[in-house]
Motif scaffolding. Structure first.
Motif, PDB file in Angstrom:
ATOM      1  N   ASN A 199       0.783  -1.245   0.000  1.00  0.00           N
ATOM      2  CA  ASN A 199       0.000   0.000   0.000  1.00  0.00           C
ATOM      3  C   ASN A 199       0.816   1.297   0.000  1.00  0.00           C
ATOM      4  O   ASN A 199       0.252   2.383  -0.084  1.00  0.00           O
ATOM      5  N   SER A 224      -4.051   1.282  -4.898  1.00  0.00           N
ATOM      6  CA  SER A 224      -3.281   0.092  -4.534  1.00  0.00           C
ATOM      7  C   SER A 224      -3.589  -1.144  -5.366  1.00  0.00           C
ATOM      8  O   SER A 224      -2.853  -2.120  -5.305  1.00  0.00           O
ATOM      9  N   ASP A 259      -6.430  -5.103  -4.150  1.00  0.00           N
ATOM     10  CA  ASP A 259      -5.456  -5.462  -3.113  1.00  0.00           C
ATOM     11  C   ASP A 259      -6.128  -6.139  -1.919  1.00  0.00           C
ATOM     12  O   ASP A 259      -5.638  -7.138  -1.418  1.00  0.00           O
TER      13      ASP A 259
HETATM   14 NA    NA Z   1      -6.078   0.041  -0.089  1.00  0.00          NA
END
Ligand code: NA
Ligand code: G4P
Ligand code: NA
Length: 190
Positions: free
Chosen positions: A27, A60, A125
């Motif tokens: 991240n 991300s 993610d």
């Molecule tokens: Na995130």
């Protein structure tokens, strides 16, 4: 995926019973070799599905999505986040509520990049409550495209996302499945 689980064990930080911080490799700082392995694993799991596009959400989701796109040889589109929208004529838009951040945002994809006939793999993610995924699915449906499945890097199985997506008939493939984060410790499924 053992390398991913090991990375989570070694570099993940349990912030609460619900939140795992993985800024060290996903991240904020990104680990390219690990990301390449993640892309290869998604490509293996969805091989033979005739995927034509990968769709993710900024920010991300982009790194794992690009690595999967490289392996599958298809373009990667990332939906953009906006707080408010005026000109939406050439955009698909959906609203996404984030429980983590307690804000609602609009996500958009240009009509130019997704359409009928596309076979779409969604990559993200995290899978928590699934609101981001449902917003992306809404956009796939607006485009008249087919959703082949969802590829998730880290799933928190104690939140409702998978159940919601499976109830709608979608295939969910997660590379690390977290059973719980209680007591400051990460426990994986199996
Ligand atoms: Na995130
Ligand atoms: P949902 O989409 O599954 O409903 O989850 P939620 O609204 O709670 O997620 C909001 C944001 O928080 C998303 O990132 C999501 O990926 C992330 N997130 C959810 N649970 C966790 C967690 O345990 N750890 C971490 N590190 N992130 C989590 P985003 O707002 O789209 O941000 P970005 O990182 O993609 O820019
Ligand atoms: Na995300």
């Amino acid at each position: 995926m053992d390398a991913l689980k090991e990375k989570i064990r070694n570099e993940g930080l349990v912030l609460s019973d619900k939140v795992l911080k993985v800024d060290a490799f996903l991240n904020h700082r990104i680990d390219p070799p690990l990301m390449r392995e993640i892309g290869e694993e998604f490509a293996r799991r969805f091989a033979g599905e005739g995927i034509s596009k990968i769709l993710t959400l900024e920010a991300s989701g982009i790194a794992p999505a690009v690595m999967a796109g490289l392996e599958l040889g298809v373009p990667v589109i990332f939906a953009r986040k906006h707080h408010s929208l005026t000109l939406t004529d050439n955009l698909y838009t959906a609203r996404v509520y984030s429980f983590t951040k307690q804000v609602e945002s609009n996500i958009t994809v240009s009509r130019q990049y997704l359409g009928e006939g596309d076979r779409v793999l969604l990559i993200d993610d995290f899978l928590a409550n699934g609101k981001a995924a449902l917003g992306l699915i809404d956009i796939v449906q607006q485009a008249g495209a087919t959703l082949v499945g969802l590829g998730i890097v880290i799933e928190k199985t104690f939140q409702a996302g998978r159940a919601e997506l499976e109830a709608q008939g979608y295939r969910v493939e997660s590379l690390a499945r977290i059973a719980s984060l209680t007591g400051g410790e990460v426990r994986f499924v199996d």
